[in-house]
Design an enzyme around this catalytic site. Structure first.
Site, PDB file in Angstrom:
ATOM      1  CG  HIS A   1      69.808  24.399 -32.201  1.00 21.85           C
ATOM      2  ND1 HIS A   1      70.157  25.263 -31.193  1.00 21.85           N
ATOM      3  CD2 HIS A   1      69.499  23.217 -31.603  1.00 21.85           C
ATOM      4  CE1 HIS A   1      70.076  24.630 -30.028  1.00 21.85           C
ATOM      5  NE2 HIS A   1      69.678  23.381 -30.254  1.00 21.85           N
TER       6      HIS A   1
ATOM      7  CE1 TYR B   1      73.060  31.064 -34.713  1.00 24.04           C
ATOM      8  CE2 TYR B   1      74.287  33.073 -34.301  1.00 24.04           C
ATOM      9  CZ  TYR B   1      74.076  31.731 -34.071  1.00 24.04           C
ATOM     10  OH  TYR B   1      74.881  31.046 -33.193  1.00 24.04           O
TER      11      TYR B   1
HETATM   12  C1  DQA Z   1      71.612  28.504 -31.840  1.00 27.07           C
HETATM   13  C2  DQA Z   1      72.924  27.728 -31.794  1.00 27.07           C
HETATM   14  C3  DQA Z   1      73.643  27.945 -30.477  1.00 27.07           C
HETATM   15  O1  DQA Z   1      74.884  27.264 -30.490  1.00 27.07           O
HETATM   16  C4  DQA Z   1      73.912  29.422 -30.250  1.00 27.07           C
HETATM   17  O2  DQA Z   1      74.519  29.619 -28.995  1.00 27.07           O
HETATM   18  C5  DQA Z   1      72.679  30.238 -30.398  1.00 27.07           C
HETATM   19  C6  DQA Z   1      71.824  29.968 -31.544  1.00 27.07           C
HETATM   20  C7  DQA Z   1      70.939  28.373 -33.215  1.00 27.07           C
HETATM   21  O3  DQA Z   1      69.765  28.684 -33.310  1.00 27.07           O
HETATM   22  O4  DQA Z   1      71.604  28.026 -34.195  1.00 27.07           O
HETATM   23  O5  DQA Z   1      72.412  31.146 -29.619  1.00 27.07           O
HETATM   24  O6  DQA Z   1      70.729  27.949 -30.874  1.00 27.07           O
END
Ligand code: DQA
Length: 149
Positions: free
Chosen positions: A104, A27
């Site tokens: 995402h 992330y």
């Molecule tokens: C997310 C992807 C989701 O699968 C995960 O549960 C997140 C972050 C992303 O930003 O990549 O909390 O939304």
């Protein structure tokens, strides 16, 4: 407020408040605070007003989306894990009066099969995933063109 400058609600869902210390390899290293500061700077750059909220609760997200509908022009939303199962957030996004862009950070389509199901994205006009925090900037850049559409 709806006015000359486009106004955008940016919503981040559960665990995104822990950005920076939550799996940085996946992330990124920017904290949520740094992300919101970047979003504000990008919005200023683009001549937009932005409001950012983060909520770990499904109801909190639903309420925030409905409260912004009709008040702000566009919605940029990262529903986090709720993206894969929340019809309640889907329904609020569908009810939003204006462009809706789902973001995402990670490339969810390249992850576990369960993450390839994006319940909420069915209510989004645009889906951006895998671009990291730059995805939020891309989303803001798209807003003016989508308002004209
Ligand atoms: C997310 C992807 C989701 O699968 C995960 O549960 C997140 C972050 C992303 O930003 O990549 O909390 O939304």
């Amino acid at each position: 407020m709806r006015g000359a400058r486009p106004s955008v609600l940016v919503v981040d869902g559960p665990s995104l408040g822990a950005l920076g210390r939550r799996d940085p390899a996946l992330y990124g290293t920017a904290t949520y605070r740094e992300l919101t500061a970047s979003v504000k700077a990008w919005a200023d750059d683009l001549g937009m007003d932005v409001e950012s909220i983060q909520s770990d609760s499904e109801g909190g997200i639903v309420s925030a989306v409905w409260a912004a509908s009709g008040r702000l022009d566009a919605l940029v939303i990262n529903p986090g894990g709720y993206a894969h199962g929340s019809m309640a957030i889907h329904d609020a996004m569908e009810g939003f009066d204006g462009p809706v862009i789902e973001v995402h950070l990670s490339q969810v389509m390249a992850r576990e099969p369960e993450r390839r199901i994006l319940v909420t994205a069915r209510a989004a006009d645009v889906l951006i995933c895998g671009a990291g925090t730059a995805g939020y900037r891309l989303a803001l850049e798209l807003v003016p063109g989508m308002m004209k559409a």
